[in-house]
Every structure is written in structure tokens, then in C-alpha cells.
Design a protein around this motif. Sequence first.
Motif, PDB file in Angstrom:
ATOM      1  N   LEU A   1       0.949  -1.200   0.030  1.00 48.66           N
ATOM      2  CA  LEU A   1      -0.068  -0.165   0.008  1.00 48.66           C
ATOM      3  C   LEU A   1       0.907   1.384   0.070  1.00 48.66           C
ATOM      4  N   TYR A   2       1.782   1.184   0.854  1.00 46.02           N
ATOM      5  CA  TYR A   2       2.911   2.442   0.880  1.00 46.02           C
ATOM      6  C   TYR A   2       3.439   2.509  -0.396  1.00 46.02           C
ATOM      7  N   ARG A   3       4.014   1.427  -1.192  1.00 45.46           N
ATOM      8  CA  ARG A   3       4.598   1.405  -2.396  1.00 45.46           C
ATOM      9  C   ARG A   3       3.683   1.990  -3.393  1.00 45.46           C
ATOM     10  N   ASN A   4       2.287   1.812  -3.405  1.00 41.12           N
ATOM     11  CA  ASN A   4       1.255   2.441  -4.401  1.00 41.12           C
ATOM     12  C   ASN A   4       1.117   3.617  -4.044  1.00 41.12           C
ATOM     13  N   ALA A   5       1.208   4.201  -3.032  1.00 38.98           N
ATOM     14  CA  ALA A   5       1.015   5.714  -2.597  1.00 38.98           C
ATOM     15  C   ALA A   5       2.380   6.418  -3.043  1.00 38.98           C
ATOM     16  N   TYR A   6       3.502   5.716  -2.668  1.00 36.73           N
ATOM     17  CA  TYR A   6       4.806   6.406  -3.065  1.00 36.73           C
ATOM     18  C   TYR A   6       4.961   6.518  -4.743  1.00 36.73           C
ATOM     19  N   ASN A   7       4.509   5.633  -5.275  1.00 35.58           N
ATOM     20  CA  ASN A   7       4.610   5.576  -6.678  1.00 35.58           C
ATOM     21  C   ASN A   7       3.767   6.665  -7.411  1.00 35.58           C
ATOM     22  N   ILE A   8       2.435   6.905  -6.758  1.00 33.50           N
ATOM     23  CA  ILE A   8       1.757   7.983  -7.082  1.00 33.50           C
ATOM     24  C   ILE A   8       2.470   9.397  -6.977  1.00 33.50           C
ATOM     25  N   VAL A   9       2.934   9.566  -5.880  1.00 34.00           N
ATOM     26  CA  VAL A   9       3.812  10.709  -5.215  1.00 34.00           C
ATOM     27  C   VAL A   9       4.867  10.869  -6.337  1.00 34.00           C
TER      28      VAL A   9
ATOM     29  N   MET B   1      -4.751   3.947  10.631  1.00 32.82           N
ATOM     30  CA  MET B   1      -3.886   2.752   9.415  1.00 32.82           C
ATOM     31  C   MET B   1      -3.887   3.445   8.424  1.00 32.82           C
ATOM     32  N   ILE B   2      -4.602   4.279   7.834  1.00 30.50           N
ATOM     33  CA  ILE B   2      -4.726   4.858   6.678  1.00 30.50           C
ATOM     34  C   ILE B   2      -3.574   5.850   6.719  1.00 30.50           C
ATOM     35  N   THR B   3      -3.478   6.629   8.125  1.00 33.49           N
ATOM     36  CA  THR B   3      -2.321   7.690   8.029  1.00 33.49           C
ATOM     37  C   THR B   3      -0.886   6.986   8.240  1.00 33.49           C
ATOM     38  N   ASP B   4      -0.855   5.742   8.532  1.00 37.16           N
ATOM     39  CA  ASP B   4       0.365   4.868   8.643  1.00 37.16           C
ATOM     40  C   ASP B   4       0.750   4.613   7.109  1.00 37.16           C
ATOM     41  N   VAL B   5      -0.194   4.539   6.269  1.00 36.86           N
ATOM     42  CA  VAL B   5       0.049   4.162   5.005  1.00 36.86           C
ATOM     43  C   VAL B   5       0.538   5.516   4.119  1.00 36.86           C
ATOM     44  N   LEU B   6      -0.180   6.631   4.423  1.00 32.21           N
ATOM     45  CA  LEU B   6      -0.068   7.950   3.605  1.00 32.21           C
ATOM     46  C   LEU B   6       0.825   9.011   4.469  1.00 32.21           C
ATOM     47  N   MET B   7       1.293   8.916   5.534  1.00 36.59           N
ATOM     48  CA  MET B   7       1.858   9.972   6.346  1.00 36.59           C
ATOM     49  C   MET B   7       3.029  10.400   5.963  1.00 36.59           C
ATOM     50  N   TYR B   8       3.872   9.952   5.221  1.00 40.89           N
ATOM     51  CA  TYR B   8       4.962  10.492   4.510  1.00 40.89           C
ATOM     52  C   TYR B   8       4.816  10.946   3.075  1.00 40.89           C
ATOM     53  N   MET B   9       3.661  10.957   2.438  1.00 44.33           N
ATOM     54  CA  MET B   9       3.475  11.607   1.354  1.00 44.33           C
ATOM     55  C   MET B   9       3.510  12.999   1.233  1.00 44.33           C
ATOM     56  N   VAL B  10       3.402  14.135   2.003  1.00 48.39           N
ATOM     57  CA  VAL B  10       3.830  15.216   1.900  1.00 48.39           C
ATOM     58  C   VAL B  10       5.120  15.542   2.004  1.00 48.39           C
ATOM     59  N   TRP B  11       6.009  14.835   2.764  1.00 48.55           N
ATOM     60  CA  TRP B  11       7.436  14.816   2.870  1.00 48.55           C
ATOM     61  C   TRP B  11       7.971  14.358   1.668  1.00 48.55           C
ATOM     62  N   LEU B  12       7.580  13.261   1.104  1.00 42.53           N
ATOM     63  CA  LEU B  12       8.254  12.628  -0.205  1.00 42.53           C
ATOM     64  C   LEU B  12       8.004  13.654  -1.337  1.00 42.53           C
ATOM     65  N   ARG B  13       6.678  14.380  -1.430  1.00 43.34           N
ATOM     66  CA  ARG B  13       6.287  15.131  -2.323  1.00 43.34           C
ATOM     67  C   ARG B  13       7.159  16.455  -2.321  1.00 43.34           C
ATOM     68  N   ALA B  14       7.655  16.889  -1.307  1.00 47.81           N
ATOM     69  CA  ALA B  14       8.466  18.135  -1.338  1.00 47.81           C
ATOM     70  C   ALA B  14       9.820  17.628  -1.684  1.00 47.81           C
ATOM     71  N   ASP B  15      10.269  16.405  -1.659  1.00 51.98           N
ATOM     72  CA  ASP B  15      11.634  16.143  -2.083  1.00 51.98           C
ATOM     73  C   ASP B  15      11.777  15.598  -3.116  1.00 51.98           C
ATOM     74  N   VAL B  16      10.711  15.290  -3.773  1.00 55.38           N
ATOM     75  CA  VAL B  16      10.609  14.906  -5.506  1.00 55.38           C
ATOM     76  C   VAL B  16      11.378  15.884  -6.331  1.00 55.38           C
ATOM     77  N   PRO B  17      12.365  15.849  -6.958  1.00 55.95           N
ATOM     78  CA  PRO B  17      12.862  16.673  -8.048  1.00 55.95           C
ATOM     79  C   PRO B  17      11.736  16.740  -9.013  1.00 55.95           C
TER      80      PRO B  17
END
Length: 152
Positions: free
Chosen positions: A51-59, A135-151
Motif C-alpha cells: 500500500l505504501y509503495r502504491n502511494a509512493y509511486n503515485i507521489v 491505519m490509513i495515516t500509517d500508509v500515507l503519512m510521509y506523502m507530503v514529505w516525499l512530495r516536497a523532496d521529489v525533484p
Amino acid sequence: MSLRARQKIRAPRRGLNTNKTDDFETNWEGLSTSLKKIHTKDASNLSFEQLYRNAYNIVLMMRGDELYERVKKLEQEWLDTEVQKRVTAAISSILLQAKDQAEIQDQENERRDTGEKFLNVLREAWEDHQISMGMITDVLMYMVWLRADVPD
């Protein structure tokens, strides 16, 4: 260079043959199905890593805003249909009737029991919501942080 060296098999280059919309939809489909399973307490077989990987890939596809909007819509639909239906069904007509004081006193025990049942359903719905959101937060909690770091 020999002919044999030129015919060497090479790994395909990433991203050349992939359609970003299809990748988004595939990742979202898996993610949304799993989020619904979390709400229905059927999460025991879910892979939170996947689940985390799916969200990560979307970001990584720079579609974090769309991910947010879709999760928001999914949660709104869940609350509007399933949760509201459950809570509304627990409201008895005896709780809604405003009659004279003598009749209310005659029905006091029934009103108390009905009120307690309603509050129990409401509390259970709230607790279920808290667990699901955790549970949903556990899956998506780093998405804002990742989005900010994506070049870009």
C-alpha cells in the motif's frame, strides 16, 4: 566488435513504454480497494508495504494532489453512506418525539435505553473511524514529505 557483442540483450529503459495515467490508475485501484477493506475491518491480509509503495509511486509521478483528492472523496463517500446509515438507523422515533411531560416520564426507561443504544452505536462508529484513520495515516503519512523532496 563482434556481431555477437552487438546482439547483447539489454534491460528495457524505465519509463519509455509506460503510460503515467495507467500507472496512476493501477496504483490507485489497489490503494482504494485496500482502504475500503480497512474500513470494513478486512485488513488482516493487506500488505502495508505494498500500500505504501502504491502511494509512493503515485507521489513520484507528481500526482500527490490527485491522490489527496481521491482519498478525501473516498473517505467522504464512506462517511456519507456507510457510517451515516449506521448512525441514522440507531435513532429511534422515541428519541425524536417531543410530547407532553407526562408521556415523556412514562417512557423514561425506554427513552434511556434507546438513548444508550444510540450513543453506543455513535461511540463504536467513532472508534472504528479512529482506528481506520490511524491505519490509513500509517500508509500515507510521509506523502507530503516525499512530495516536497521529489525533484522537478
